[in-house]
Design an enzyme around this catalytic site. Structure first.
Site, PDB file in Angstrom:
ATOM      1  N   SER A 130      -8.144  -5.455 -10.656  1.00 36.42           N
ATOM      2  CA  SER A 130      -6.710  -4.953 -10.916  1.00 36.42           C
ATOM      3  C   SER A 130      -5.711  -6.143 -11.499  1.00 36.42           C
ATOM      4  CB  SER A 130      -6.192  -4.235  -9.859  1.00 36.42           C
ATOM      5  OG  SER A 130      -6.660  -2.973  -9.391  1.00 36.42           O
ATOM      6  N   LYS A 136       0.876  -0.834   0.059  1.00 33.14           N
ATOM      7  CA  LYS A 136      -0.190  -0.223  -0.091  1.00 33.14           C
ATOM      8  C   LYS A 136       0.910   1.227  -0.007  1.00 33.14           C
ATOM      9  CE  LYS A 136      -4.324   1.457   0.230  1.00 33.14           C
ATOM     10  NZ  LYS A 136      -5.639   0.624  -0.404  1.00 33.14           N
ATOM     11  N   THR A 151     -15.092  -2.566  -7.303  1.00 31.86           N
ATOM     12  CA  THR A 151     -15.087  -2.626  -5.833  1.00 31.86           C
ATOM     13  C   THR A 151     -16.529  -2.731  -5.381  1.00 31.86           C
ATOM     14  OG1 THR A 151     -12.966  -1.599  -5.872  1.00 31.86           O
ATOM     15  CG2 THR A 151     -14.332  -1.807  -3.753  1.00 31.86           C
ATOM     16  N   ASP A 211      -7.020   4.387  -4.728  1.00 30.70           N
ATOM     17  CA  ASP A 211      -7.564   4.310  -3.188  1.00 30.70           C
ATOM     18  C   ASP A 211      -8.287   5.644  -3.224  1.00 30.70           C
ATOM     19  OD1 ASP A 211      -7.657   2.633  -0.857  1.00 30.70           O
ATOM     20  OD2 ASP A 211      -7.030   4.523   0.104  1.00 30.70           O
TER      21      ASP A 211
HETATM   22  P1  NDP Z   1     -13.088   7.864  -2.754  1.00 31.75           P
HETATM   23  O1  NDP Z   1     -12.161   8.762  -2.441  1.00 31.75           O
HETATM   24  O2  NDP Z   1     -13.572   7.680  -4.222  1.00 31.75           O
HETATM   25  O3  NDP Z   1     -14.399   8.203  -2.016  1.00 31.75           O
HETATM   26  C1  NDP Z   1     -14.111   8.291  -0.451  1.00 31.75           C
HETATM   27  C2  NDP Z   1     -15.489   8.607   0.184  1.00 31.75           C
HETATM   28  O4  NDP Z   1     -15.473   8.549   1.495  1.00 31.75           O
HETATM   29  C3  NDP Z   1     -16.003   9.994  -0.183  1.00 31.75           C
HETATM   30  O5  NDP Z   1     -17.447  10.279  -0.348  1.00 31.75           O
HETATM   31  C4  NDP Z   1     -15.389  10.951   1.022  1.00 31.75           C
HETATM   32  O6  NDP Z   1     -15.834  12.034   1.103  1.00 31.75           O
HETATM   33  C5  NDP Z   1     -15.833   9.905   1.907  1.00 31.75           C
HETATM   34  N1  NDP Z   1     -14.735  10.135   3.137  1.00 31.75           N
HETATM   35  C6  NDP Z   1     -13.201   9.897   2.880  1.00 31.75           C
HETATM   36  N2  NDP Z   1     -12.791  10.165   4.160  1.00 31.75           N
HETATM   37  C7  NDP Z   1     -13.469  10.368   5.148  1.00 31.75           C
HETATM   38  C8  NDP Z   1     -13.528  10.758   6.318  1.00 31.75           C
HETATM   39  N3  NDP Z   1     -12.481  10.845   7.110  1.00 31.75           N
HETATM   40  N4  NDP Z   1     -14.812  10.793   7.003  1.00 31.75           N
HETATM   41  C9  NDP Z   1     -15.961  10.832   6.184  1.00 31.75           C
HETATM   42  N5  NDP Z   1     -15.993  10.525   4.988  1.00 31.75           N
HETATM   43  C10 NDP Z   1     -14.949  10.330   4.285  1.00 31.75           C
HETATM   44  O7  NDP Z   1     -12.595   6.568  -2.286  1.00 31.75           O
HETATM   45  P2  NDP Z   1     -13.124   5.129  -2.630  1.00 31.75           P
HETATM   46  O8  NDP Z   1     -14.558   4.887  -2.663  1.00 31.75           O
HETATM   47  O9  NDP Z   1     -12.097   4.624  -3.561  1.00 31.75           O
HETATM   48  O10 NDP Z   1     -12.657   4.338  -1.346  1.00 31.75           O
HETATM   49  C11 NDP Z   1     -13.425   4.089  -0.156  1.00 31.75           C
HETATM   50  C12 NDP Z   1     -12.989   3.093   0.651  1.00 31.75           C
HETATM   51  O11 NDP Z   1     -12.914   1.874   0.169  1.00 31.75           O
HETATM   52  C13 NDP Z   1     -11.546   3.207   1.353  1.00 31.75           C
HETATM   53  O12 NDP Z   1     -11.517   2.773   2.628  1.00 31.75           O
HETATM   54  C14 NDP Z   1     -10.660   2.413   0.466  1.00 31.75           C
HETATM   55  O13 NDP Z   1      -9.648   2.126   1.010  1.00 31.75           O
HETATM   56  C15 NDP Z   1     -11.835   1.403   0.134  1.00 31.75           C
HETATM   57  N6  NDP Z   1     -11.249   0.555  -0.808  1.00 31.75           N
HETATM   58  C16 NDP Z   1     -11.430   1.146  -2.307  1.00 31.75           C
HETATM   59  C17 NDP Z   1     -11.265   0.398  -3.405  1.00 31.75           C
HETATM   60  C18 NDP Z   1     -11.323   0.964  -4.762  1.00 31.75           C
HETATM   61  O14 NDP Z   1     -11.308  -0.019  -5.672  1.00 31.75           O
HETATM   62  N7  NDP Z   1     -11.429   2.251  -4.826  1.00 31.75           N
HETATM   63  C19 NDP Z   1     -10.783  -1.050  -3.261  1.00 31.75           C
HETATM   64  C20 NDP Z   1     -11.060  -1.695  -1.874  1.00 31.75           C
HETATM   65  C21 NDP Z   1     -11.266  -0.776  -0.674  1.00 31.75           C
HETATM   66  P3  NDP Z   1     -15.504  13.425   0.555  1.00 31.75           P
HETATM   67  O15 NDP Z   1     -15.477  13.316  -0.822  1.00 31.75           O
HETATM   68  O16 NDP Z   1     -15.903  14.540   1.280  1.00 31.75           O
HETATM   69  O17 NDP Z   1     -13.833  13.234   1.160  1.00 31.75           O
END
Ligand code: NDP
Length: 448
Positions: free
Chosen positions: A380, A126, A209, A166
């Site tokens: 991926s 990571k 995902t 991510d």
């Molecule tokens: P994005 O950046 O696309 O979206 C994240 C979402 O969560 C946004 O709506 C964001 O809001 C919100 N968010 C982020 N940080 C916070 C916080 N501290 N408090 C509240 N809301 C928050 O990320 P992903 O959708 O790609 O990833 C989401 C999760 O899924 C993560 O844990 C990631 O590690 C996991 N994941 C992702 C994968 C992927 O393929 N994308 C694969 C496997 C796991 P805002 O826009 O306001 O920041």
């Protein structure tokens, strides 16, 4: 003291300032107790758990870049190459101000088991940076990504370490990083995944995902005699995972009534309008209040002002898809009181240990992130296969493979849980099923 407790004590002492990493290690090692106890003498002699908890390599570097005002900014970059026993390191790059080594280590550690669960040949890694992409111009994002890659390129490669997206790293950032890698190495190779379709990306990676989360959730529900059609679902997040989870849930006949971002959340009693959500988040990159402004059936709630969140809404299924530790014990109590039957983690470690245990004690079906969100990394790996073949598969072909992988993951973890006498405990099942292959490979590869 048991071997697991001995190692846990050592890991705690050595990594005291990294609570997220400790939380992940504790959760995994605790649930591996039955397998470890069955092989305790050999594992201990080989220091298998100590090696498993110590990254093979961790890289920390300076990322200087120039903002639009000509001011030099400096961020910190990280790549943790945790475990390559079963394949090249694979895991995303997180760009978020909260990033520090403890977050990257927790994610890299989880990734080892997740990647193993997919059945594909990928190790765990990571990376990321404390860079905050919010409010940055496109050129600032490009300059940051180029600077980040100018150091990272020497540590990665198609057969060494293949980063992906991510939080904060989407198609745009991967494109800039890929361009810089290609320029520095003078080599067009499958070194990053989540690439654009025009330069080696895979169809269905964007959806993977979220779709995968629903394929696994559906299989878990079916196994327990529950039909997803007609169920009410609460989703948190409004990013890549959340958007495509909502889309697939709707295709399967469920009604998703919530989503959220870091400032607020939406309750839409008519069901979330995915096209509108995509327009706001993927095209306009705006906040969620814009969704409520455009849709009369939706209410917008400000998180800070109200102290509320999506878990206050009554639902049958909860899918946390935002970030780590976003669903705590009070949320779990509210969800259980409201009759939730299943929780599946789209994000990495969104549920606290206490909340997870509360769900399990109250008979809620619980699918941990390392299994439930493995569809992204699995796809991926399918992108890596296509790059190696220099071929591109159709959307349907990738999607079918993804569905099969997710169904297999569920069946394997269900079987592992049963084998060790923990029927229905999918946390234990996922950790054991992921661990067994990695342990076998580590023992076979000698002391490395
Ligand atoms: P994005 O950046 O696309 O979206 C994240 C979402 O969560 C946004 O709506 C964001 O809001 C919100 N968010 C982020 N940080 C916070 C916080 N501290 N408090 C509240 N809301 C928050 O990320 P992903 O959708 O790609 O990833 C989401 C999760 O899924 C993560 O844990 C990631 O590690 C996991 N994941 C992702 C994968 C992927 O393929 N994308 C694969 C496997 C796991 P805002 O826009 O306001 O920041």
């Amino acid at each position: 003291m048991s071997y697991v407790d001995e190692v846990l004590a050592k890991v705690k002492e050595k990594n005291a300032s990294e609570p997220e990493f400790l939380q992940a290690v504790e959760e995994v090692l605790d649930s591996l107790r039955p397998v470890i106890e069955a092989n305790e003498e050999e594992y201990k002699k080989q220091a298998l758990l100590e090696r498993l908890c110590e990254p093979e390599r961790q890289i920390k570097f300076r990322v200087p870049w120039v903002d639009d005002n000509g001011q030099v900014q400096v961020n910190t970059g990280y790549r943790v190459q945790f475990n390559s026993a079963i394949g090249p390191y694979k895991g995303g790059i997180r760009l978020h101000p909260s990033v520090y080594i403890g977050i990257i280590k927790f994610l890299g550690f989880e990734q080892i088991f997740k990647n193993s669960l997919t059945g594909l040949a990928i190790g765990g890694g990571k990376g990321g940076s404390d860079f905050d992409p919010k409010g940055k111009s496109d050129m600032e994002i490009m300059r940051f990504c180029q600077s980040f890659m100018t150091e990272l390129f020497r540590h990665i490669g198609a057969d060494t370490d293949v980063p992906a997206g991510d939080i904060g790293t989407g198609g745009r950032e991967i494109g800039y990083m890929f361009g810089q890698y290609k320029r520095l190495r003078n080599s067009f190779e499958g070194v990053l995944t989540g690439k654009g379709l025009a330069f080696g990306g895979s169809l269905a990676r964007t959806e993977a995902t979220g779709y995968g989360l629903l394929y696994l959730t559906n299989e878990m529900l079916k196994t327990n005699g529950i039909d997803i059609a007609g169920k009410t679902i609460c989703v948190s997040g409004a990013g890549n995972v959340a958007i495509y989870a909502i889309q697939k849930a709707q295709q399967l006949g469920a009604k998703v009534v919530t989503c959220s971002d870091s400032t607020g959340w939406i309750y839409d009693k008519e069901g979330i309008d995915v096209a509108l959500l995509k327009e706001i988040k993927e095209v306009k990159r705006a906040r969620l209040d814009a969704y409520a402004a455009a849709r009369p059936s939706a209410e917008y709630h400000d998180k800070k002002a109200e102290g509320s969140n999506v878990w206050d809404i009554k639902c049958d299924i909860a899918l946390p898809c935002a970030t780590q530790n976003e669903l705590g014990i009070d949320d779990a109590k509210t969800l259980v009181a409201n009759g939730v039957t299943a929780v599946a983690e789209g994000a990495n470690m969104p549920t606290t240990l206490e909340a997870t245990e509360y769900f399990q004690k109250n008979g809620v079906l619980f699918a941990p992130g390392k299994a439930a969100n493995a569809g992204g990394v699995a796809t991926s790996a399918l992108e890596m296969s296509q790059n190696s073949e220099r071929l591109s598969w159709s959307f349907e072909e990738v999607d079918q493979k993804l569905e099969q992988i997710m169904v297999n993951i569920f069946r394997n973890l269900d079987a592992a849980a049963k084998k060790y006498g923990f029927e229905g405990n999918y946390v234990v099942g996922a950790n054991i099923a992921g661990f067994e292959k990695v342990a076998e490979a580590m023992l076979a590869e000698g002391i490395v």
